[in-house]
Write an enzyme that holds these catalytic residues in place. Structure first.
Site, mmCIF file in Angstrom:
data_model
loop_
_atom_site.group_PDB
_atom_site.id
_atom_site.type_symbol
_atom_site.label_atom_id
_atom_site.label_comp_id
_atom_site.label_asym_id
_atom_site.label_seq_id
_atom_site.Cartn_x
_atom_site.Cartn_y
_atom_site.Cartn_z
ATOM 1 N N LYS A 180 -7.125 -1.011 -7.748
ATOM 2 C CA LYS A 180 -8.319 -0.298 -8.646
ATOM 3 C C LYS A 180 -8.312 -0.055 -9.906
ATOM 4 O O LYS A 180 -7.942 0.485 -10.503
ATOM 5 C CB LYS A 180 -8.698 1.461 -7.762
ATOM 6 C CG LYS A 180 -10.176 1.911 -7.501
ATOM 7 C CD LYS A 180 -10.302 3.171 -7.224
ATOM 8 C CE LYS A 180 -9.953 3.426 -5.976
ATOM 9 N NZ LYS A 180 -11.267 2.862 -4.191
ATOM 10 N N TRP B 237 -5.714 -0.621 4.507
ATOM 11 C CA TRP B 237 -4.463 -1.638 3.623
ATOM 12 C C TRP B 237 -3.157 -1.940 3.955
ATOM 13 O O TRP B 237 -3.197 -3.292 4.293
ATOM 14 C CB TRP B 237 -4.489 -1.283 1.984
ATOM 15 C CG TRP B 237 -5.749 -1.767 0.945
ATOM 16 C CD1 TRP B 237 -7.475 -1.034 1.660
ATOM 17 C CD2 TRP B 237 -6.007 -1.425 0.296
ATOM 18 N NE1 TRP B 237 -8.448 -1.554 0.502
ATOM 19 C CE2 TRP B 237 -7.665 -1.916 -0.648
ATOM 20 C CE3 TRP B 237 -5.227 -2.128 -1.267
ATOM 21 C CZ2 TRP B 237 -7.748 -1.995 -1.926
ATOM 22 C CZ3 TRP B 237 -5.531 -2.140 -2.498
ATOM 23 C CH2 TRP B 237 -6.656 -2.230 -2.685
HETATM 24 N N1 SAM Z 1 -6.063 2.023 0.482
HETATM 25 C C1 SAM Z 1 -6.215 3.143 0.973
HETATM 26 C C2 SAM Z 1 -6.941 2.676 2.489
HETATM 27 O O1 SAM Z 1 -7.017 1.532 2.471
HETATM 28 O O2 SAM Z 1 -6.395 3.739 3.687
HETATM 29 C C3 SAM Z 1 -6.906 4.370 0.495
HETATM 30 C C4 SAM Z 1 -6.110 4.852 -0.505
HETATM 31 S S1 SAM Z 1 -7.998 6.154 -1.108
HETATM 32 C C5 SAM Z 1 -8.820 5.616 -2.027
HETATM 33 C C6 SAM Z 1 -6.661 6.747 -2.573
HETATM 34 C C7 SAM Z 1 -5.151 8.110 -2.706
HETATM 35 O O3 SAM Z 1 -4.635 7.666 -3.091
HETATM 36 C C8 SAM Z 1 -5.472 8.676 -1.524
HETATM 37 O O4 SAM Z 1 -4.661 8.949 -0.108
HETATM 38 C C9 SAM Z 1 -4.770 9.820 -2.767
HETATM 39 O O5 SAM Z 1 -3.513 10.964 -1.547
HETATM 40 C C10 SAM Z 1 -3.747 8.989 -3.313
HETATM 41 N N2 SAM Z 1 -3.272 9.046 -4.234
HETATM 42 C C11 SAM Z 1 -3.968 9.481 -5.673
HETATM 43 N N3 SAM Z 1 -2.667 10.385 -6.584
HETATM 44 C C12 SAM Z 1 -1.747 10.035 -5.851
HETATM 45 C C13 SAM Z 1 -0.579 9.317 -6.277
HETATM 46 N N4 SAM Z 1 -0.285 10.171 -7.995
HETATM 47 N N5 SAM Z 1 0.883 9.301 -6.019
HETATM 48 C C14 SAM Z 1 0.532 8.373 -4.668
HETATM 49 N N6 SAM Z 1 -1.059 8.657 -3.698
HETATM 50 C C15 SAM Z 1 -2.131 9.051 -4.797
#
Ligand code: SAM
Length: 313
Positions: free
Chosen positions: A162, A55
């Site tokens: 999301k 993203w």
């Molecule tokens: N949008 C990203 C991309 O296009 O590459 C993909 C995101 S991935 C589906 C979800 C992300 O949420 C993971 O990298 C995870 O580490 C992050 N995440 C989950 N909980 C989080 C938190 N409390 N703080 C920061 N990041 C978090």
């Protein structure tokens, strides 16, 4: 399993590698943009839960023209994730937890008093398979993202996040409606129908008068009733639902042949960016040193990602 089998099963995974995106999620933001024109006039953006960074790549490619916007404005993109992320041109990275005040403060510092035009969040917890728990944690992430948004977004700005369309999703819609005049739930073609995931596109940020941002949960909608879902007719607030992405776009639930065009032979493309320090790295090291039995190994339990599988969702 051959290294091209995932290319066959998942068309967006394959296209992401071919077009140089770090994850197939890039197409979700691109398809949302086709419908909502998210990037027009945007010079400052925040990408929450950004790793591995597709993203942020989209934001970087769409907003920047050299080091500035097409109209010559300074562009600022701040990306945040728990996990480390490989650098991207024009993207400031913060490794942090979006549920923490310190992370919100760090983001705000980068904007030097000038608010953001757009905040996006593709945050997802590691799913447990217990749907109620997963939906709850996802909702908490969305609320954390909303909290941060209330600190950095300009009035009139846009927030995209999301959302899991579970049982109590109307409570989340109700919260979002307090802060934005227009809330739409959208499902891009690249998001599988079989997935509970969708995206809320919240436009025209207008917090309640006198609202002071803080990092405890945002205002509750006191008129919200747990029986909200049962209300009917004009009493029920339903946010519009929009399927987006051109109808001719690939169907993410379909399996496509490797040779897509008759004239063009299939060629395997390696992942654009391997994870920097994936959570399974320690297990791989133990395995290498024979400290982990085969049955417990991440590859046996399906956790180990080979180079072929490492492109993220
Ligand atoms: N949008 C990203 C991309 O296009 O590459 C993909 C995101 S991935 C589906 C979800 C992300 O949420 C993971 O990298 C995870 O580490 C992050 N995440 C989950 N909980 C989080 C938190 N409390 N703080 C920061 N990041 C978090």
């Amino acid at each position: 399993m051959g290294r091209s089998s995932k290319d066959k099963r998942d068309i967006y995974y394959r296209l992401a590698k071919e077009e140089g995106w770090r994850a197939r999620s890039a197409f979700k933001l691109l398809q949302l943009n086709e419908e909502f024109n998210l990037f027009t006039g945007v010079n400052r953006a925040v990408d929450l839960c950004a790793a591995p960074g597709s993203w942020s790549q989209v934001l970087s490619r769409k907003l920047r023209c050299g080091d500035r916007s097409a109209s010559g404005e300074e562009i600022k993109i701040v990306a945040v994730d728990l996990q480390a992320m490989a650098p991207l041109p024009g993207v400031i990275q913060i490794q942090g937890d979006i549920t923490k005040v310190s992370t919100a403060e760090e983001i705000v510092r980068h904007f030097e008093g000038r608010p953001a035009d757009l905040v996006v969040c593709d945050g997802a917890p590691d799913v447990t398979g217990l749907h109620d728990v997963d939906e709850y944690i996802q909702a908490q992430l969305l609320l954390a993202a909303l909290n941060i948004t209330t600190h950095v977004l300009k009035p009139g700005g846009t927030f995209v996040a999301k959302i899991f369309r579970g049982k109590d999703v109307t409570l989340l819609y109700s919260q979002l409606k307090i802060f934005f005049s227009d809330v739409t739930c959208a499902k891009p073609r690249s998001s599988r129908n079989s997935s509970i995931e969708a995206f809320v596109v919240c436009q025209n940020y207008r917090p309640p008068q006198g609202y002071v941002p803080n990092m405890s949960n945002p205002l509750l909608d006191h008129s919200y009733d747990v029986d909200f879902n049962q209300l009917e007719g004009p009493n029920r607030i339903i946010v519009p639902f929009l399927a987006c992405g051109d109808l001719s776009a690939f169907d993410s639930d379909r399996t496509y042949p490797l040779q897509l065009d008759t004239g063009k032979e299939y060629q395997y493309t390696p992942p654009t960016q391997l994870p920097i320090s994936p959570p399974y790295q320690h297990a791989c090291q133990l395995r290498k040193n024979n400290l982990l039995s085969k049955a417990d190994s991440p590859s046996a339990s399906g956790l180990l990602q080979s180079g072929d599988q490492a492109q993220a969702d």
